[in-house]
Design a protein around this motif. Structure first.
Motif, short mmCIF file in Angstrom:
data_model
loop_
_atom_site.label_atom_id
_atom_site.label_comp_id
_atom_site.label_asym_id
_atom_site.label_seq_id
_atom_site.Cartn_x
_atom_site.Cartn_y
_atom_site.Cartn_z
N GLU A 10 0.83 -1.21 0.00
CA GLU A 10 0.00 0.00 0.00
C GLU A 10 0.86 1.26 0.00
O GLU A 10 0.59 2.23 -0.72
CB GLU A 10 -0.95 -0.01 1.20
CG GLU A 10 -2.03 1.04 1.08
CD GLU A 10 -3.09 0.87 2.15
OE1 GLU A 10 -3.52 1.92 2.68
OE2 GLU A 10 -3.49 -0.27 2.44
N ALA A 11 1.93 1.26 0.78
CA ALA A 11 2.84 2.41 0.82
C ALA A 11 3.53 2.59 -0.53
O ALA A 11 3.70 3.72 -1.00
CB ALA A 11 3.87 2.23 1.92
N ALA A 13 2.31 1.65 -3.43
CA ALA A 13 1.28 2.12 -4.36
C ALA A 13 1.03 3.62 -4.16
O ALA A 13 0.93 4.37 -5.14
CB ALA A 13 -0.01 1.34 -4.16
N ARG A 14 0.94 4.06 -2.91
CA ARG A 14 0.73 5.49 -2.64
C ARG A 14 1.89 6.32 -3.20
O ARG A 14 1.69 7.36 -3.80
CB ARG A 14 0.59 5.74 -1.14
CG ARG A 14 -0.80 5.49 -0.61
CD ARG A 14 -1.00 6.09 0.79
NE ARG A 14 0.03 5.68 1.74
CZ ARG A 14 -0.03 4.61 2.53
NH1 ARG A 14 -1.09 3.82 2.48
NH2 ARG A 14 0.93 4.33 3.37
N VAL A 44 -4.91 -3.94 -3.75
CA VAL A 44 -4.21 -2.81 -3.12
C VAL A 44 -4.35 -1.57 -3.99
O VAL A 44 -4.63 -0.47 -3.50
CB VAL A 44 -2.72 -3.17 -2.88
CG1 VAL A 44 -1.95 -1.95 -2.40
CG2 VAL A 44 -2.61 -4.32 -1.90
N VAL A 48 -6.04 2.02 -2.85
CA VAL A 48 -5.27 3.27 -2.86
C VAL A 48 -5.94 4.28 -3.79
O VAL A 48 -6.12 5.46 -3.43
CB VAL A 48 -3.80 3.00 -3.27
CG1 VAL A 48 -3.07 4.30 -3.56
CG2 VAL A 48 -3.09 2.22 -2.18
N ARG A 51 -9.05 5.76 -2.28
CA ARG A 51 -8.72 6.77 -1.25
C ARG A 51 -8.30 8.09 -1.90
O ARG A 51 -8.69 9.16 -1.43
CB ARG A 51 -7.60 6.23 -0.33
CG ARG A 51 -7.18 7.20 0.73
CD ARG A 51 -8.28 7.47 1.74
NE ARG A 51 -7.81 8.43 2.72
CZ ARG A 51 -8.54 9.40 3.22
NH1 ARG A 51 -9.81 9.52 2.88
NH2 ARG A 51 -8.03 10.24 4.10
N PHE A 52 -7.52 8.03 -2.96
CA PHE A 52 -7.10 9.25 -3.66
C PHE A 52 -8.31 9.96 -4.30
O PHE A 52 -8.35 11.19 -4.34
CB PHE A 52 -6.04 8.94 -4.71
CG PHE A 52 -4.64 8.94 -4.17
CD1 PHE A 52 -3.76 9.97 -4.46
CD2 PHE A 52 -4.18 7.90 -3.37
CE1 PHE A 52 -2.47 9.98 -3.96
CE2 PHE A 52 -2.90 7.89 -2.86
CZ PHE A 52 -2.04 8.93 -3.15
#
Length: 186
Positions: A10-11, A13-14, A44, A48, A51-52
């Motif tokens: 996830e990190a 991907a962000r 994932v 992400v 959320r964006f």
């Protein structure tokens, strides 16, 4: 994904999404493709991207409007070409139509006329029918590649060529009818 097998997907991907958005605005589909290229698991990637979207860092409607303004102004593209580009970027038809609505028929026509006038070669004898036909085909083809309908392209090219020919005639006529000044003293 990343060189570190222990890295949090996830990190990663962000970080990828943030880096992509730093370079230039992107649609959700473009970002999803980039995440897939980097082997981010689909679950994932979706989380992400959701959320964006939620925090409005990804907004396809805003992206589409910006894309239309930018490409219509800089590249003088017609609605048809812009519609295809938006579809390639993953923008749905309804969102694309809303973004394309900001371009009026007059905007499109004026952009085409400006483009043709800029691309018209100086020194071309437009009174020569063969040369005029050649220029018409060349310029109408250029407009077609920019997404203009053939009938509109030929009509606009004809108008610009007529205006250019009339301008040349006035210029030549003005010089021929003007008598040279004489400096006679009596």
């Amino acid at each position: 994904m990343a060189a570190d097998p222990e890295a949090d997907p996830e990190a990663v991907a962000r970080a990828i999404v943030l880096r992509q958005l730093t370079n230039s605005p992107k649609s959700r589909l473009q970002l999803a493709r980039k995440l897939a290229e980097r082997n981010v698991p689909e679950v994932v990637a979706e989380a992400v991207l959701d959320r964006f979207v939620e925090v409005r860092l990804i907004d396809d409607a805003e992206f589409a409007e910006m894309w239309v303004r930018s490409r219509a102004q800089s590249r003088k593209l017609a609605r048809g070409a812009l519609r295809r580009e938006l579809a390639d970027k993953g923008i749905d038809a309804e969102t694309a139509e809303v973004a394309l609505a900001q371009l009026s028929d007059d905007d499109e026509r004026n952009a085409a006329k400006d483009l043709v006038a800029r691309r018209l070669r100086a020194g071309v004898d437009l009174s020569d029918r063969a040369e005029r036909d050649k220029q018409t085909r060349r310029l109408a083809s250029m407009l077609a590649r920019k997404g203009y309908q053939p009938s509109a392209a030929f009509r606009i090219v004809g108008q610009v060529l007529d205006e250019a020919l009339a301008g040349e005639s006035e210029l030549r006529g003005g010089w021929e009818t003007t008598a040279p000044e004489t400096n006679q003293t009596t």
